[in-house]
Design an enzyme around this catalytic site. Structure first.
Site, short mmCIF file in Angstrom:
data_model
loop_
_atom_site.label_atom_id
_atom_site.label_comp_id
_atom_site.label_asym_id
_atom_site.label_seq_id
_atom_site.Cartn_x
_atom_site.Cartn_y
_atom_site.Cartn_z
N CYS B 177 0.80 -1.23 0.00
CA CYS B 177 0.00 0.00 0.00
C CYS B 177 0.83 1.27 0.00
O CYS B 177 0.28 2.37 0.08
CB CYS B 177 -0.97 -0.03 1.17
SG CYS B 177 -2.14 -1.39 1.00
N HIS B 317 -1.92 8.72 5.41
CA HIS B 317 -2.24 7.41 4.85
C HIS B 317 -3.70 7.12 5.26
O HIS B 317 -4.48 6.71 4.43
CB HIS B 317 -1.27 6.36 5.39
CG HIS B 317 -1.41 5.03 4.73
ND1 HIS B 317 -1.33 4.87 3.37
CD2 HIS B 317 -1.65 3.78 5.22
CE1 HIS B 317 -1.50 3.59 3.06
NE2 HIS B 317 -1.70 2.90 4.17
N GLU B 328 -0.30 5.88 12.86
CA GLU B 328 0.08 7.05 12.08
C GLU B 328 0.03 8.31 12.93
O GLU B 328 0.93 9.16 12.87
CB GLU B 328 -0.84 7.20 10.86
CG GLU B 328 -0.42 8.38 9.97
CD GLU B 328 -1.14 8.41 8.64
OE1 GLU B 328 -2.15 7.69 8.49
OE2 GLU B 328 -0.69 9.16 7.75
N LYS B 349 -8.66 9.15 1.67
CA LYS B 349 -9.31 7.83 1.60
C LYS B 349 -10.72 7.86 2.18
O LYS B 349 -11.52 6.97 1.90
CB LYS B 349 -8.47 6.78 2.33
CG LYS B 349 -7.13 6.48 1.64
CD LYS B 349 -6.39 5.35 2.32
CE LYS B 349 -5.04 5.05 1.66
NZ LYS B 349 -3.98 6.01 2.02
N HIS B 354 -9.44 3.28 -0.28
CA HIS B 354 -8.01 2.97 -0.30
C HIS B 354 -7.67 2.42 -1.68
O HIS B 354 -8.03 1.28 -2.00
CB HIS B 354 -7.70 1.95 0.79
CG HIS B 354 -6.24 1.72 1.01
ND1 HIS B 354 -5.27 2.16 0.13
CD2 HIS B 354 -5.57 1.09 2.01
CE1 HIS B 354 -4.08 1.81 0.58
NE2 HIS B 354 -4.23 1.16 1.72
N PHE B 413 1.48 -3.43 4.16
CA PHE B 413 1.78 -4.77 4.69
C PHE B 413 3.22 -5.13 4.32
O PHE B 413 3.73 -4.72 3.28
CB PHE B 413 0.86 -5.81 4.03
CG PHE B 413 -0.54 -5.83 4.55
CD1 PHE B 413 -0.93 -5.08 5.65
CD2 PHE B 413 -1.49 -6.63 3.93
CE1 PHE B 413 -2.24 -5.12 6.12
CE2 PHE B 413 -2.81 -6.68 4.39
CZ PHE B 413 -3.17 -5.92 5.48
#
Lengths: 377, 427
Positions: B177, B317, B328, B349, B354, B413
């Site tokens: 991501c 993010h 975050e 997002k 996303h 990830f």
């Protein structure tokens, strides 16, 4: 700034075995490839050797979380780190960056088969597919399939946590991984990198993507050079190669043994018109200034077209040079082809059997690369 | 005084001379900017495939660009191409079809999908249970050979390279991501090395299909609040329950400042700094102390030659998963200190979902539009503040602000953390 980039660790596994020794032995004598013609008949494959995973992947729980392609890569990365004397150097590994070339992970064949069987008679195929995927897929399988999770697992298992990038795109991903790593170190953007790739050929879904397109050799083993005359085809090979690359002064400062020097890696993309591979390789050869007498490791796949064109290029630029077809030794390890050849080349230089080795990597479908390793000056 | 073409470290300054974007909110910069600043959501019920038996039935799919066959690589290629068209047109290089630099494309992983598996199984025309032996037999009929290219990883980049005439070997990449940000970082590095005067950096993702949705669903990563769809993505809110998948693409034409100025190109902004740090803690979770996130943010700010006090706004993010938003926020607060309480941070997002592989590139483009527009896109669906995240998330409505430097975060990830600092001008 342009710094020399040296190899201080070599990790190599293929059907021939583990580490440098069995591979150098194979290069020194007529090829005796390990071919499994039965398990995936009619498709021969070069299988993984027996590996004691515990030696590089201490935790069984980590081993279980990975599919074979990841396990092989993590294991081979461990070999490279060990040879570079970094296995116990927690601090150096925490700073070290990575570029890994990878494809995707393995399917659960049983689940796929059951779903496809059930879909035949399903009244509502969409609902059936969703229901079965939700109940039959292992949640962790996704993580074993994700391309960037080979790098992720190397971080977890070996503590290499500087940062990682995963390149994809079949053969050229491996060439470009080496190219970008060399360029970043040479220019001073980073001091040390772990670069490599792994490939598991013993997969029905890998065979499927290559049967689509008709790229697979289905006859008894034959040299890659001899296959085009009989229709051509490649034999997939399981394998992995990892290199620890460092700026020369970085390696010297920590007293590491320098095995070879990686020259700037050359890569091209042609539109594959007739003759394009020949002229692209000849051009890369000149750009790379490969001297006369250099040993050649060819990554020729055996498929019609590019294999013959590569042979024509080599006959033109290096007539009579010592030439080994890596595919005749261990098959075609796709994304890992360039890294395996680079590891072999570094091993040849490190052992004193060659001072200059040029490894070609011509993609079965696209991309041409040249990786040159020399004795460190 | 003549403007400098190099940064304080003596490296070529990297500017943006073209941008393109497509998301579920629409095609192009102006449509997206209008929707984002209006606080509009692109999330809707999925109609592309049956959602019967799924826990999550919503996504920010891009349905206005038909491709055939509809599969992740085809749609990803189309979206990437659309974004690149807009970016390359804006950069206005003299020769069409001859982009003067390399291509870096963040693409989702590809594999043969279910409709194709079914077709292969049928082509084998065998009775009994289906196994891969039948699929291989179906493939060997030679009727499906075009699928080799369709489902190999390098094809999207190869076709885009062909289309735009980029130079050299195109690179397809993934850092999960954070891939879109990594594509930009690779371009920045190539220009800083002096290897290239320009780079085309793309992040694209058109991979909302049953299996990709199920994969995230089984990891409990997705919001299951299907009704109403537009309220599901709730970054930073206490009732956030996961992300919503989105599709889209963004492209940036990066160029050395020297090259852009020499040809009189309009400079849209600067990519001033990049930072990255791996995390070996867990396959999907961040180190509990946030150290890798902190290191990536700090490195991006350092690389830009700035201090945390220079950052005016954070393009988060902000996925809307309980874990991401907490970590975050922690990372930002650690790097920025007390001041973070007043530095606006918002998540695109909340509106586009996303966009996974594309997200870092999409958000870099939005960051540059934020600087140019002097207006902060909001975090929508922020109804229940989370006391653990005491930040100004630009709740629910856009507002004007003067922004010189933006921090754009991307995390993925596999321990991927990549941060960018974008600016109107270098400091």
């Amino acid at each position: 700034m342009s710094r020399a980039v040296v190899v201080t660790g070599i990790g190599l596994v293929s059907s021939l075995g583990e580490g440098i020794a069995p591979h150098l032995a194979a290069l020194a004598s007529p090829p005796e490839p390990q071919v499994d013609a039965e398990r995936f008949a009619p498709y021969p494959v070069h299988p993984m050797p027996a590996i004691e995973w515990d030696r590089q992947i201490a935790k069984k729980s980590d081993q279980r979380q990975m599919e074979p392609w990841q396990r092989l890569g993590v294991y081979t990365a461990g070999l490279a780190l060990e040879e570079a004397g970094l296995r116990g150097d927690v601090e150096a590994k925490a700073r070290m960056q990575m570029i890994v070339a990878a494809g995707g992970g393995e399917r659960d064949y049983a689940v796929d088969g059951q779903i496809l069987t059930g879909l035949r008679g399903a009244a509502d195929p969409g609902a059936f597919l969703n229901e079965r995927l939700m109940s039959d897929l292992r949640p962790t399988l996704f993580l074993a399939q994700l391309s960037n999770l080979l790098a992720g697992n190397i971080s977890i298992v070996h503590g290499v946590t500087g940062a990682s990038r995963t390149f994809m795109g079949e053969e050229m991903s491996g060439v470009d991984a080496l190219r970008i790593a060399q360029a970043r170190i040479a220019s001073g953007q980073v001091d040390a990198m772990l670069v490599g790739s792994s490939y598991n050929a013993e997969r029905c879904d890998s065979l499927l993507i290559f049967e689509l397109g008709g790229y697979l050799w289905k006859k008894p083993f034959r040299s890659v050079w001899d296959r085009p005359a009989d229709g051509g085809g490649l034999i997939l090979g399981s394998g992995a190669g990892f290199l620890v690359l460092e700026a020369r002064e970085h390696a010297e400062r920590r007293g590491a043994a320098i095995r070879a020097e990686l020259q700037p890696v050359k890569a091209a993309r042609t539109r594959r018109d007739p003759g394009a591979v020949t002229s692209a390789l000849a051009h890369l050869w000149r750009e790379s200034a490969v001297p006369e007498g250099a040993t050649i490791l060819s990554g020729a796949t055996g498929i019609s077209g590019p294999t013959d064109e590569e042979r024509a290029a080599l006959a033109q630029v290096a007539p009579g040079a010592p030439l080994h077809a890596v595919g005749d030794l261990l098959g075609h390890p796709l994304e890992a082809a360039a890294a395996v050849s680079a590891a072999l080349a570094a091993a040849l230089v490190a052992s004193g059997q060659a001072t200059d080795v040029a490894a070609t990597c011509v993609g079965h479908r696209r991309g041409e690369g040249l990786v040159r390793l020399t004795r460190a000056q | 005084m003549a403007q400098a073409d190099t940064d304080r470290f003596g490296r070529p300054l990297v500017v943006v001379t073209g941008m393109g974007i497509v998301t579920s909110l629409g095609r192009g910069q102006s449509e997206n900017w209008a929707a984002l600043t209006a606080g509009r959501s692109g999330i809707h019920a999925i109609t592309r495939f049956s959602t019967e038996n799924l826990r999550t039935r919503i996504a920010g799919t891009v349905d206005f660009e038909p491709v055939d066959p509809l599969c992740a690589p085809m749609l990803s290629e189309r979206l990437g191409e659309l974004a690149a068209e807009e970016a390359v047109a804006q950069a206005a290089f003299p020769r069409k079809g001859e982009f003067p630099g390399p291509l870096f494309v963040a693409v989702p992983p590809v594999e043969v999908e279910w409709p194709q598996r079914r077709a292969l199984a049928e082509a084998a025309a065998a009775d009994g249970d289906v196994t891969y032996t039948q699929l291989l037999a179906g493939a060997s009929t030679r009727r499906f050979d075009s699928w080799h290219d369709l489902f190999t990883f390098g094809t999207v980049a190869d076709r885009i390279a062909d289309r735009f005439g980029t130079l050299g070997s195109p690179i397809s990449l993934s850092t999960a991501c954070s891939s879109g940000a990594t594509a930009i970082q690779l371009g920045v590095e190539a220009i800083r090395r002096g290897e290239a005067e320009a780079a085309l950096c793309i992040g694209t993702d058109g991979s909302v299909n049953p299996e990709s949705l199920v994969r995230f669903s089984l990891l409990s990563a997705l919001s299951t609040q299907n009704n109403p769809p537009e309220s599901a993505a709730k970054p930073f809110a206490k009732n956030r329950d996961g992300f919503v998948m989105g599709e889209g693409a963004a492209a940036l034409v990066l160029e050395s400042a020297a090259s852009a100025r020499a040809r009189g190109a309009r400079i849209l902004g600067f990519v001033l700094g990049c930072g990255e740090k791996g995390d070996g803690f867990h396959r999907t979770r961040s180190s509990p102390d946030g150290a890798p996130i902190i290191a990536a943010i700090q490195e991006a700010i350092d690389d830009a030659g700035l201090t945390p006090d220079d950052i005016d706004y954070v393009n988060a993010h902000g996925t809307g998963t309980p874990e991401n938003d907490k970590m975050e926020a922690l990372g930002c607060m650690k790097v920025m200190g007390e001041r973070m309480g007043t530095v606006p941070i918002s998540s695109n997002k909340s509106m586009v979902g996303h966009t996974l592989t594309a997200a870092g590139a999409v958000e870099a483009v939005v960051s540059l539009m934020t600087i140019a527009g002097g207006r902060l896109p909001p975090t929508i669906n922020y109804a229940v503040p989370d006391p653990a995240i005491p930040l100004d998330v630009v709740p629910n409505a856009a507002r004007d602000a003067s922004v010189r430097f933006v921090l754009s975060n991307s995390f993925g990830f596999g321990g991927q953390n990549t941060c960018l600092v974008l600016g109107a001008e270098p400091k």
